[in-house]
Design a protein around this motif. Structure first.
Motif, short mmCIF file in Angstrom:
data_model
loop_
_atom_site.label_atom_id
_atom_site.label_comp_id
_atom_site.label_asym_id
_atom_site.label_seq_id
_atom_site.Cartn_x
_atom_site.Cartn_y
_atom_site.Cartn_z
N TYR A 27 2.70 0.02 0.87
CA TYR A 27 1.47 0.71 1.21
C TYR A 27 1.26 0.91 2.71
CZ TYR A 27 -0.03 0.85 -3.61
OH TYR A 27 -0.10 1.14 -4.93
N CYS A 28 2.08 0.29 3.56
CA CYS A 28 1.93 0.45 5.01
C CYS A 28 3.30 0.65 5.66
CB CYS A 28 1.28 -0.78 5.64
SG CYS A 28 -0.41 -1.06 5.16
N ILE A 73 -4.74 -0.69 -2.23
CA ILE A 73 -5.25 0.65 -2.55
C ILE A 73 -6.56 0.91 -1.80
CG2 ILE A 73 -6.22 2.07 -4.40
CD1 ILE A 73 -4.00 0.83 -6.22
N LEU A 76 -5.67 1.52 1.80
CA LEU A 76 -5.08 2.84 1.97
C LEU A 76 -6.16 3.92 1.96
CD1 LEU A 76 -2.49 4.57 2.18
CD2 LEU A 76 -2.51 4.67 -0.33
N ARG A 77 -7.10 3.80 1.06
CA ARG A 77 -8.18 4.79 0.99
C ARG A 77 -9.01 4.78 2.27
NH1 ARG A 77 -9.55 3.60 -5.27
NH2 ARG A 77 -7.94 4.97 -6.12
N THR A 80 -6.95 6.53 4.98
CA THR A 80 -6.81 7.97 4.81
C THR A 80 -8.10 8.70 5.12
OG1 THR A 80 -7.22 7.80 2.43
CG2 THR A 80 -4.92 7.85 3.15
N SER A 121 0.97 9.16 -5.01
CA SER A 121 -0.41 8.67 -4.90
C SER A 121 -0.41 7.15 -4.88
CB SER A 121 -1.23 9.17 -6.10
OG SER A 121 -0.86 8.47 -7.27
N ASP A 122 -1.52 6.58 -4.44
CA ASP A 122 -1.59 5.12 -4.36
C ASP A 122 -1.41 4.46 -5.73
OD1 ASP A 122 -4.01 6.28 -5.00
OD2 ASP A 122 -5.23 4.92 -3.82
N LYS A 125 2.27 4.60 -6.72
CA LYS A 125 3.04 3.59 -5.97
C LYS A 125 2.97 2.24 -6.67
CE LYS A 125 2.38 5.58 -1.41
NZ LYS A 125 1.71 5.40 -0.11
#
Length: 169
Positions: A27-28, A73, A76-77, A80, A121-122, A125
């Protein structure tokens, strides 16, 4: 939060640290962001630990995955929502093409796979991560809070997306 983490918590964290680090890696792309995410996941695990009740039909790893994925998640949101830098995708692709931590070599195919996964998409993933961890569909369903049939359908769709992303244009 003045109480020190229990020995059980520290033992579980030590055992499952690689799992948490893989979630962070997926995720990173940036090492600093990965470390921040790792710390946030550990904090949330520590906060939730007193409420964890072992179940005979559930694994500790399922509980840990659920928290780690939810934190990742959410993180990440939040990231973004911030304005993106110009050329960020190019920088991420360059980073993913570099060797990973602890390995001296990463083949081009693996780099291409990570780049393709990065474009999912998250939620997709999360499916890929669990699949690459060889988690059975039953455990995936528990972690993601959906039925096993839904896991099968979504896994098939994610695999198709990856195939399309990996096909040379």
């Amino acid at each position: 939060m003045s109480a020190a983490p229990s020995a059980d918590f520290l033992a579980a964290l030590h055992e499952y640290q690689p799992l948490v680090r893989r979630v962070c890696r997926l995720y990173c792309q940036d090492a600093d962001d990965r470390q921040d995410l790792f710390q946030e996941i550990v904090l949330q695990l520590w906060r939730a630990w007193p409420r964890y009740v072992p179940q005979p039909d559930a694994k500790l790893s399922t509980w840990l995955y659920r928290i780690a994925l939810n934190v990742a998640i959410s993180n990440l949101r939040q990231r973004t929502r911030r304005p993106a830098s110009v050329g960020l995708e190019d920088e991420a692709a360059r980073y993913l093409a570099q060797p990973t931590e602890g390995s001296a070599y990463e083949p081009e195919e693996t780099a291409a796979l990570y780049t393709a996964i990065g474009r999912l998409s998250d939620v997709d993933k999360a499916f890929v991560l669990l699949y690459l961890e060889d988690r059975p569909y039953e455990e995936m369903a528990d972690i993601l809070g959906i039925t096993q049939n839904n896991v099968r359908v979504k896994m098939h769709r994610v695999q198709e997306k990856l195939r399309k992303l990996l096909v040379p244009h």
